[in-house]
Each structure stands twice: as C-alpha cells, then as structure tokens.
Design a protein around this motif. Structure first.
Motif, mmCIF file in Angstrom:
data_model
loop_
_atom_site.group_PDB
_atom_site.id
_atom_site.type_symbol
_atom_site.label_atom_id
_atom_site.label_comp_id
_atom_site.label_asym_id
_atom_site.label_seq_id
_atom_site.Cartn_x
_atom_site.Cartn_y
_atom_site.Cartn_z
ATOM 1 N N ARG A 189 -2.542 2.386 -4.249
ATOM 2 C CA ARG A 189 -2.250 3.756 -3.814
ATOM 3 C C ARG A 189 -3.527 4.424 -3.329
ATOM 4 N N ILE A 190 -3.426 5.050 -2.159
ATOM 5 C CA ILE A 190 -4.500 5.933 -1.716
ATOM 6 C C ILE A 190 -3.887 7.306 -1.454
ATOM 7 N N THR A 191 -4.697 8.328 -1.622
ATOM 8 C CA THR A 191 -4.250 9.694 -1.433
ATOM 9 C C THR A 191 -4.981 10.282 -0.239
ATOM 10 N N VAL A 192 -4.239 10.997 0.590
ATOM 11 C CA VAL A 192 -4.803 11.679 1.752
ATOM 12 C C VAL A 192 -4.490 13.170 1.625
ATOM 13 N N PRO A 193 -5.253 14.028 2.301
ATOM 14 C CA PRO A 193 -5.071 15.470 2.112
ATOM 15 C C PRO A 193 -3.664 15.997 2.425
ATOM 16 N N PHE A 222 -0.333 14.903 7.890
ATOM 17 C CA PHE A 222 -0.961 14.523 9.153
ATOM 18 C C PHE A 222 -1.883 13.317 8.967
ATOM 19 N N GLU A 223 -2.527 13.225 7.822
ATOM 20 C CA GLU A 223 -3.482 12.149 7.550
ATOM 21 C C GLU A 223 -2.832 10.855 7.083
ATOM 22 N N LEU A 224 -1.510 10.843 6.920
ATOM 23 C CA LEU A 224 -0.824 9.609 6.508
ATOM 24 C C LEU A 224 -1.090 8.459 7.476
ATOM 25 N N THR A 225 -1.141 8.777 8.749
ATOM 26 C CA THR A 225 -1.325 7.746 9.769
ATOM 27 C C THR A 225 -2.643 6.988 9.600
ATOM 28 N N LEU A 226 -3.730 7.721 9.456
ATOM 29 C CA LEU A 226 -5.021 7.050 9.298
ATOM 30 C C LEU A 226 -5.084 6.330 7.951
ATOM 31 N N GLY A 227 -4.529 6.931 6.918
ATOM 32 C CA GLY A 227 -4.465 6.249 5.623
ATOM 33 C C GLY A 227 -3.697 4.939 5.735
ATOM 34 N N ALA A 228 -2.603 4.961 6.467
ATOM 35 C CA ALA A 228 -1.820 3.737 6.683
ATOM 36 C C ALA A 228 -2.644 2.696 7.427
ATOM 37 N N GLN A 229 -3.397 3.131 8.410
ATOM 38 C CA GLN A 229 -4.228 2.193 9.167
ATOM 39 C C GLN A 229 -5.309 1.582 8.281
ATOM 40 N N PHE A 230 -5.923 2.398 7.407
ATOM 41 C CA PHE A 230 -6.927 1.862 6.485
ATOM 42 C C PHE A 230 -6.342 0.719 5.657
ATOM 43 N N GLY A 236 0.839 -1.184 0.000
ATOM 44 C CA GLY A 236 0.000 0.000 0.000
ATOM 45 C C GLY A 236 0.878 1.237 0.000
ATOM 46 N N LEU A 237 0.522 2.187 -0.822
ATOM 47 C CA LEU A 237 1.190 3.482 -0.838
ATOM 48 C C LEU A 237 0.189 4.527 -0.365
ATOM 49 N N VAL A 238 0.538 5.251 0.673
ATOM 50 C CA VAL A 238 -0.301 6.348 1.165
ATOM 51 C C VAL A 238 0.456 7.630 0.838
ATOM 52 N N VAL A 239 -0.157 8.472 0.014
ATOM 53 C CA VAL A 239 0.532 9.645 -0.506
ATOM 54 C C VAL A 239 -0.249 10.914 -0.154
ATOM 55 N N VAL A 269 3.052 -1.157 4.121
ATOM 56 C CA VAL A 269 2.512 0.141 3.733
ATOM 57 C C VAL A 269 3.649 1.159 3.735
ATOM 58 N N ILE A 270 3.692 1.971 2.694
ATOM 59 C CA ILE A 270 4.699 3.016 2.572
ATOM 60 C C ILE A 270 3.977 4.368 2.617
#
Length: 162
Positions: free
Chosen positions: A59-63, A66-74, A25-28, A84-85
């Motif tokens: 890949r998911i995109t977060v605003p 700060f939101e990387l953490t919750l995106g990583a958890q998802f 997973g990529l959280v960007v 997850v990166i």
C-alpha cells in the motif's frame, strides 16, 4: 449498471484465478481518508480472502485522487507488481473541480495500464455528497474496494487466456 441496482460487494467468484503467487499494489488517496481507508480495507480483505498473501500486498498513500495516477505508475513500473488498485473519493462541490479531477484520473489510470500492460483498476468513488460516498464504502451499496479487488483478480485471469 447504476449503483442503485447493484451491490458493489457482490461479484461472481467462479472465474477468479488463484492469486497466492500474485503481488498487488494499493494506491490510496488521503483526501476523505476515513472513507478511502474503508475502501482499502475492503480491497485488502477481498485479496486475502481469495488467496493473496498479506506480504504480497503493498500500500502506498498519495495526497488526493488526482495523484492516484502517478502513484499507480510508481507501483506498476515494478516488475514484481502484477496489478494495481487505485482507491479514492471525489465528492462534488460548488464548482466543476470534481469533473476535472475525475476525468484526469480516469484518463491517467487508463494510460498507466496501457503503458505497463497490467491491470490498473479504477476504484474511484464519485458522488454528490459524503453520505453517497459512505453508501459505497461499506454502506447500502456495498464497498467499491471489494469490487475493485475482484476486478483486479478477474483481469489477471484475462491476461492468462492468451
């Protein structure tokens, strides 16, 4: 080691495991989008170079960072995702806002990794100015996304040692 002494795109590939069956997973973060997209491209290309199938990279995109953490958890809560990166950029401003964001993201990413017992990689570029960020997104210091992808593969290998 200080970035000035190391190219972020250089790593030892001798200890990387086969990843053809692994899912990433990529959280960007969208904030500083041009830079984070460059980091993401570096991570994606590194994963594919080492055998990850494109369809196994989500890949998911977060605003923002700060939101990387919750995106990583998802992503981490999915049993299908092996690592997850998290990729973001925080550039120092006139206030201490960057300190609070960086600390929260570091703590949050650590907690997600411990909670789900899988690699959650800290690919956050933290700089004093935009040029320093570009220097770490494919510029004179290499690409932090490449380094983060290599770290994810290495950590998957550490898990297999048990």
């Amino acid at each position: 080691m200080a970035t000035a002494l190391k190219n972020l795109s250089e790593y030892n590939s001798d200890n990387l495991i086969p990843i053809d069956g692994k899912r990433f997973g990529l959280v960007v973060a969208e904030w500083n989008k041009a830079i984070t997209d460059t980091l993401c491209k570096g991570a994606y290309e590194t994963l594919v170079k080492h055998g990850a199938k494109p369809e196994n990279i989500e890949r998911i995109t977060v605003p923002g960072s700060f939101e990387l953490t919750l995106g990583a958890q998802f992503l981490a809560q999915s049993s299908d995702i092996d690592a997850v990166i998290c990729l973001g950029v925080v550039i120092k401003g006139e206030t201490k806002h960057d300190d609070y964001i960086c600390h929260a993201v570091a703590q949050g990413i650590t907690q997600v990794g411990l909670k789900f017992n899988k690699p959650i990689i800290f690919g956050l570029v933290t700089t004093n100015d935009e040029q320093q960020a570009w220097d770490r997104a494919g510029g004179k210091h290499g690409n932090k996304g490449v380094e983060a992808a290599a770290a994810a593969i290495q950590m998957l290998g550490v898990q297999l040692i048990d």
